[in-house]
Every structure is written in structure tokens, then in C-alpha cells.
Motif scaffolding. Structure first.
Motif, mmCIF file in Angstrom:
data_model
loop_
_atom_site.group_PDB
_atom_site.id
_atom_site.type_symbol
_atom_site.label_atom_id
_atom_site.label_comp_id
_atom_site.label_asym_id
_atom_site.label_seq_id
_atom_site.Cartn_x
_atom_site.Cartn_y
_atom_site.Cartn_z
ATOM 1 N N TRP A 45 0.645 -1.403 -0.022
ATOM 2 C CA TRP A 45 0.048 -0.124 -0.014
ATOM 3 C C TRP A 45 0.966 1.221 -0.088
ATOM 4 O O TRP A 45 0.555 2.262 -0.686
ATOM 5 C CB TRP A 45 -0.953 -0.063 1.193
ATOM 6 C CG TRP A 45 -2.124 -0.970 1.113
ATOM 7 C CD1 TRP A 45 -2.584 -1.535 0.187
ATOM 8 C CD2 TRP A 45 -2.610 -1.461 2.335
ATOM 9 N NE1 TRP A 45 -3.572 -2.498 0.409
ATOM 10 C CE2 TRP A 45 -3.453 -2.514 1.789
ATOM 11 C CE3 TRP A 45 -2.516 -1.412 3.673
ATOM 12 C CZ2 TRP A 45 -4.496 -3.437 2.616
ATOM 13 C CZ3 TRP A 45 -3.544 -2.357 4.431
ATOM 14 C CH2 TRP A 45 -4.346 -2.992 4.049
ATOM 15 N N LEU A 46 2.043 1.059 0.538
ATOM 16 C CA LEU A 46 2.990 2.157 0.936
ATOM 17 C C LEU A 46 4.332 1.891 0.284
ATOM 18 O O LEU A 46 5.281 1.606 1.059
ATOM 19 C CB LEU A 46 3.051 2.974 2.309
ATOM 20 C CG LEU A 46 1.786 3.257 3.162
ATOM 21 C CD1 LEU A 46 1.876 3.240 4.248
ATOM 22 C CD2 LEU A 46 1.204 4.312 2.326
ATOM 23 N N PRO A 47 4.291 1.850 -0.982
ATOM 24 C CA PRO A 47 5.693 1.322 -1.515
ATOM 25 C C PRO A 47 6.926 2.294 -1.280
ATOM 26 O O PRO A 47 6.721 3.521 -0.872
ATOM 27 C CB PRO A 47 5.320 1.540 -3.331
ATOM 28 C CG PRO A 47 3.881 1.586 -3.369
ATOM 29 C CD PRO A 47 3.501 2.264 -2.039
ATOM 30 N N GLY A 48 7.941 1.529 -1.113
ATOM 31 C CA GLY A 48 9.301 2.341 -0.778
ATOM 32 C C GLY A 48 9.679 2.332 0.930
ATOM 33 O O GLY A 48 10.695 2.474 1.394
ATOM 34 N N THR A 49 8.444 1.895 1.711
ATOM 35 C CA THR A 49 8.543 1.853 3.151
ATOM 36 C C THR A 49 9.257 0.456 3.342
ATOM 37 O O THR A 49 8.711 -0.560 2.838
ATOM 38 C CB THR A 49 7.203 1.836 3.670
ATOM 39 O OG1 THR A 49 6.485 0.912 3.527
ATOM 40 C CG2 THR A 49 6.648 3.232 3.659
ATOM 41 N N PRO A 50 10.267 0.371 4.524
ATOM 42 C CA PRO A 50 10.823 -0.844 4.707
ATOM 43 C C PRO A 50 9.970 -1.822 5.445
ATOM 44 O O PRO A 50 9.298 -1.445 6.511
ATOM 45 C CB PRO A 50 12.083 -0.581 5.506
ATOM 46 C CG PRO A 50 11.721 1.040 6.081
ATOM 47 C CD PRO A 50 10.547 1.603 5.285
ATOM 48 N N GLU A 51 10.124 -2.987 4.960
ATOM 49 C CA GLU A 51 9.169 -3.998 5.766
ATOM 50 C C GLU A 51 9.892 -4.136 7.087
ATOM 51 O O GLU A 51 8.877 -4.552 7.878
ATOM 52 C CB GLU A 51 9.258 -5.323 4.977
ATOM 53 C CG GLU A 51 8.579 -5.439 3.693
ATOM 54 C CD GLU A 51 8.579 -6.682 2.987
ATOM 55 O OE1 GLU A 51 9.007 -7.771 3.512
ATOM 56 O OE2 GLU A 51 8.140 -6.721 1.864
ATOM 57 N N TRP A 52 10.881 -4.262 7.472
ATOM 58 C CA TRP A 52 11.531 -4.487 8.749
ATOM 59 C C TRP A 52 10.928 -3.257 9.758
ATOM 60 O O TRP A 52 10.573 -3.609 11.009
ATOM 61 C CB TRP A 52 12.894 -4.329 8.847
ATOM 62 C CG TRP A 52 13.597 -3.029 8.560
ATOM 63 C CD1 TRP A 52 14.162 -2.790 7.443
ATOM 64 C CD2 TRP A 52 13.770 -2.037 9.492
ATOM 65 N NE1 TRP A 52 14.622 -1.355 7.499
ATOM 66 C CE2 TRP A 52 14.563 -1.032 9.044
ATOM 67 C CE3 TRP A 52 13.713 -1.915 10.973
ATOM 68 C CZ2 TRP A 52 14.928 -0.058 9.385
ATOM 69 C CZ3 TRP A 52 13.958 -0.619 11.475
ATOM 70 C CH2 TRP A 52 14.569 0.210 10.810
ATOM 71 N N ALA A 53 10.557 -2.140 9.314
ATOM 72 C CA ALA A 53 10.110 -0.966 10.245
ATOM 73 C C ALA A 53 8.713 -1.466 10.518
ATOM 74 O O ALA A 53 8.162 -1.172 11.520
ATOM 75 C CB ALA A 53 10.300 0.200 9.641
ATOM 76 N N TRP A 54 7.978 -1.977 9.712
ATOM 77 C CA TRP A 54 6.536 -2.188 9.973
ATOM 78 C C TRP A 54 6.466 -3.295 10.885
ATOM 79 O O TRP A 54 5.749 -3.527 11.854
ATOM 80 C CB TRP A 54 5.741 -2.627 8.556
ATOM 81 C CG TRP A 54 5.617 -1.118 7.754
ATOM 82 C CD1 TRP A 54 5.924 -1.249 6.494
ATOM 83 C CD2 TRP A 54 4.774 -0.161 8.059
ATOM 84 N NE1 TRP A 54 5.434 0.120 5.898
ATOM 85 C CE2 TRP A 54 4.590 0.461 7.060
ATOM 86 C CE3 TRP A 54 3.973 -0.063 8.959
ATOM 87 C CZ2 TRP A 54 3.849 1.737 6.957
ATOM 88 C CZ3 TRP A 54 3.105 1.229 9.256
ATOM 89 C CH2 TRP A 54 3.374 1.923 8.091
ATOM 90 N N VAL A 55 7.301 -4.308 10.729
ATOM 91 C CA VAL A 55 7.469 -5.448 11.546
ATOM 92 C C VAL A 55 7.809 -4.897 13.038
ATOM 93 O O VAL A 55 7.030 -5.402 14.036
ATOM 94 C CB VAL A 55 8.606 -6.579 11.386
ATOM 95 C CG1 VAL A 55 8.541 -7.619 12.266
ATOM 96 C CG2 VAL A 55 7.895 -7.148 9.799
#
Length: 473
Positions: free
Chosen positions: A135-145
Motif C-alpha cells: 500500500w505504501l511502496p518504498g517503506t521498509p518492511e522491517w520497520a513495519w514489523v
């Protein structure tokens, strides 16, 4: 609530109890929390996404696969419900295994389940982060985790009531989503949904027939369906922190039975009736999306992404809770480091923190060692739930006879047709193990899980022998 138990007969394993840890925990869960935890635990991403591979392998006969594995899960939950209603404990099946078989069994079942839940927390965090990053391209996955971990760490550190409220609303959203899906699907099958025609039996009998890939495809579908049912065990862990543990677990287990059939078997029947089993979308984007898209519902992909995100976040929340309570119970029984079992304000905060950190470590491994360590870790937990189910069945087989003799009034929930159905369940589990050995994809999982189990058994036996009193001369 205080609980007492009769002493074990001569020669039987010492009766395990984690009443010390349970009495320190608060009783903040209400019946509505338990009921939704029982429902939410069985409705996960494995159903919404993972079932696609089973449909691709088994075709329309996936309905039979889910019905057979669902019957097995019902038997396992009935056995677990019987023992948990008689002896509510936050250690659930680990406590029952220790009471029935011995400390090594409780150690093995408990720590294997703890590892399973912690790794699952990491996997669910990765899955949820991938949806948000889409949904928010470019945002790091590890930060969401990391954000998800902080949120659920906070809810689990606060109080069991906070956990219960989060899980109640998460589960309510999942139940509402799948109920709406079933209603729309049935209306479409009947031909009364605007813009759709009744499909009849074309998708069930066409394209290779009801069992297009023969018995081999059915076996693959069966194995896929078995592991989709994991998660129901958490309700018996949570029952120890409810207002009325005995009544709570009895009611939650009973109501979960028929809902398993409705949600899992019912949804599979709707999907394979509406959509050709070999439709590429069933695997690529998930069977529920494929069905909604077939019905012409706009935004089907985003609707399913929201539902799957809720399912993943719910599972993260529940697994952090379950792992922390299992660890706390094990420590209370002398089966782990004492610091891990420290309870503050009714919450095992150290266990919550350690369980969350272990889960986040699994996420880091998926980035650092995606080609070797992380796949090995996934294989290691692949068949843990089957190991746990075997401990549950053996424990119930041994404890039922003991309860009938010593405390029959505690048998609030009774296993059906005992001991016949318990033995049937054990034979079915042995059969699943044999089927896993035949399939290359599941053979590695079975061997890796077997290695983990053997290591835990050896450690448990050594600890048990060291703790045993020396024989008097």
C-alpha cells in the motif's frame, strides 16, 4: 480460583501443577473474550491464502480433505477440552502431558510449542509488513514489523484484559468477513445474487472431475488442510486467566466444534463450486479473492488484503500471548530459567518480552540468511503441531482413566466414545506422519521437526533424572 487434585497412585508420574504461576496471573478474560479467541484462533492466513495450494492439488475434493482433517481437529480439541476443564492451567497440554506421562513430556511439548509460536510471530509480522508495503511502496518492511511488535508487546505487557479486547475485535472482524463471504457465496450458488447465474455442478465435475489429480492430489490437500487448523490450542491456555476457567473452557471448546466445519469446510465448498479449481488466481492471489472477483465484487483484492492483514495481526497478538504463558508455566514447574517466569501486576512481562524478541530475531534471520538458516527454521516447526496433538491424545488416554477413578466430578467435558475415538485419532496422526514421509515437500519438515523433538526429549529426560530424588539405601 483454587484447585486441588488427588495424589497420584503409586508408580505414576508426579502430578504437575502450575497453580503458582496461575494464581499470580489475573483473571481478566470474560466469556466473550474466550469465545472469540476460540474462533479467531482457527481463522487465519492459512485459510485465506494457504488453502489455494490445497485446492490446486486436490481440486474439488479439497472439501473432503478439510472435512477429514477437521474431524481430527475436533477430536483433539475435545480431548484437550476434557483435560483443561478438569484441570485449567496456563500451561494447558504441557501440564497435562507432565501429569500423564512425566516431566520430560511436559518439557518437550511446552518448549516445542513455544518455539513454534515465536517463529510464527515473526512469519506473521513479515506477511503483514508485505501488505502494508504494497500500500505504501518504498517503506521498509522491517520497520513495519518492528512497529507491530511494539504495539503487541505493549498490549501484552499491559494486562490480559487489553490482550482480550484486541483479540475480541480482531476475531469479530474475521468472523464478520468470512460470514459475509459465505452468505454471498451461497446466494450466488443458488442463483439469487444479482448479476450471477447458478453454477450448478460444472466446477465440481468438470476439468478432470471431483478428484482431478487422484488420491495423490487428495493427500497433498489433506496435509495442507491439517496445518491450517493450528491455533485453537490458545483458548485452553487463555482459559486459566478467565473469570470462570472450568465453565469458560468447556463452553469455548464446545462452540468451536461446529464453527470449524462451518468456516473451513463451508468456505472450501463455496469456493470450488463457484470457481474452477485450476483457475490460476486461486494460487496466485488466493481462493477467496478468486471467488470475490468471480462474483464481480469491485475492490476484491483490497478487501481480501484488509482481511488477511487483520488475520495476521490477530495471530501475532495471540501467539505472543500464548508463548509468554507457556513459558511462564514451564518455569513455574521448574522447566526453565526462573527469571523468565517473573510475574508483575498479573502479567509475565519478562516472558512476553523474550517471546517477542525471539520472534523479531526470526524476522532478522529472514533478511540475513534467507537461503539457509531461515528455511531450516521454518522446516523445524513444520510438524510441531502434530507432535503436540500426539502428546494431547496420549495424555487424555492416560488421564481419563485416572480421573474416572479419583475425581469423576471433574469430567465436565467428556471425550466421545472413549477410548475408541482417542485411539482412532492417534492412528490418524500416525498416518499423517507416514504421508508426510512420502511427500518431498513435507519430508524435510518432518525430519527437521523430528530432530527438534528428539533434542527436547533428551534434554527433558536428563533434567528429569537429575531432579529425581536419590534412592534410599
Amino acid at each position: 480460583m483454587p484447585r486441588t487434585s488427588a495424589p497420584p497412585p503409586t508408580g505414576s508420574p508426579a502430578v504437575a501443577s502450575d497453580s503458582g504461576s496461575d494464581s499470580a496471573l489475573t483473571h481478566g478474560l470474560k466469556q466473550r473474550h474466550l469465545s472469540m479467541i476460540a474462533l479467531g484462533g482457527v481463522i487465519g492466513a492459512g485459510l485465506f491464502v494457504g488453502s489455494g495450494a490445497g485446492i490446486a492439488a486436490a481440486g474439488p475434493s479439497i472439501v473432503i480433505a478439510y472435512a477429514v482433517s477437521g474431524l481430527l481437529v475436533m477430536l483433539v480439541m475435545r480431548m484437550l477440552g476434557e483435560m483443561s476443564a478438569a484441570n485449567p492451567a496456563s500451561g494447558s497440554f504441557s501440564v497435562h502431558a507432565e501429569r500423564a506421562i512425566g516431566p520430560w513430556a511436559g518439557f518437550t511439548a511446552g518448549w516445542a510449542f513455544w518455539v513454534l509460536l515465536c517463529v510464527a510471530v515473526g512469519l506473521e509480522g513479515i506477511g503483514a509488513a508485505q501488505i502494508i508495503s504494497g500500500w505504501l511502496p518504498g517503506t521498509p518492511e522491517w520497520a513495519w514489523v518492528a512497529l507491530f511488535m511494539v504495539v503487541f508487546l505493549g498490549t501484552n505487557l499491559a494486562s490480559v484484559t487489553k490482550f482480550g479486547e484486541f483479540e475480541f475485535w480482531f476475531a469479530a472482524l474475521k468472523v464478520a468477513a468470512i460470514t459475509l463471504f459465505l452468505v454471498l457465496g451461497v446466494l450466488a450458488i443458488l442463483g439469487v445474487l444479482p448479476g450471477t447465474d447458478a453454477p450448478g455442478t460444472a466446477n465440481l465435475s468438470g476439468e478432470g472431475g471431483f478428484m482431478p489429480n487422484g488420491s495423490e492430489g487428495l493427500v497433498i490437500g489433506l496435509l495442507a488442510s491439517v496445518f491450517a487448523y493450528g491455533g485453537l490450542e490458545t483458548v485452553t491456555i487463555a482459559a486459566a486467566e478467565s473469570e470462570n476457567p472450568v465453565r469458560g473452557v468447556a463452553k469455548a471448546v464446545r462452540t468451536a466444534m461446529w464453527r470449524i466445519a462451518l468456516f473451513y469446510v463451508g468456505s472450501m465448498a463455496v469456493i470450488v463450486t463457484l470457481v474452477p479449481w485450476d483457475d490460476a488466481k486461486v494460487v496466485e492471489v488466493g481462493p477467496f479473492y478468486a471467488a470475490l472477483d468471480h462474483l464481480g465484487i469491485s475492490g476484491a483484492a483490497e478487501i481480501m488484503n484488509v482481511v488477511i492483514l487483520v488475520a495476521l495481526l490477530s495471530a501475532m497478538n495471540a501467539n505472543i500471548y500464548g508463548a509468554s504463558r507457556m513459558a511462564c508455566s514451564l518455569v513455574a514447574r521448574g522447566q526453565g530459567p526462573k527469571r523468565l517466569g517473573r510475574v508483575t501486576s498479573g502479567v509475565p512481562r519478562t516472558a512476553v518480552l523474550v517471546s517477542s524478541v525471539f520472534g523479531f530475531l526470526c524476522v532478522l534471520l529472514s533478511y540475513w540468511r534467507p537461503d539457509d538458516v531461515f528455511p531450516w527454521l521454518l522446516n523445524m516447526i513444520g510438524a510441531v503441531i502434530l507432535v503436540v496433538w500426539i502428546f494431547i491424545a496420549v495424555s487424555q488416554l492416560l488421564l481419563r482413566t485416572r480421573l474416572e477413578r479419583e475425581a469423576p466430578e471433574k469430567l465436565v467435558v467428556r471425550m466421545w466414545l472413549f477410548p475408541g475415538l482417542t485411539v482412532v485419532a492417534l492412528l490418524a496422526m500416525a498416518g499423517i506422519f507416514l504421508l508426510m514421509l512420502r511427500q518431498p515437500d513435507t519430508r524435510d519438515q518432518l525430519l527437521a521437526t523430528g530432530a527438534l523433538t528428539v533434542v527436547l526429549i533428551v534434554i527433558g529426560v536428563v533434567r528429569q533424572r537429575r531432579a529425581a530424588p536419590a534412592p534410599s539405601e
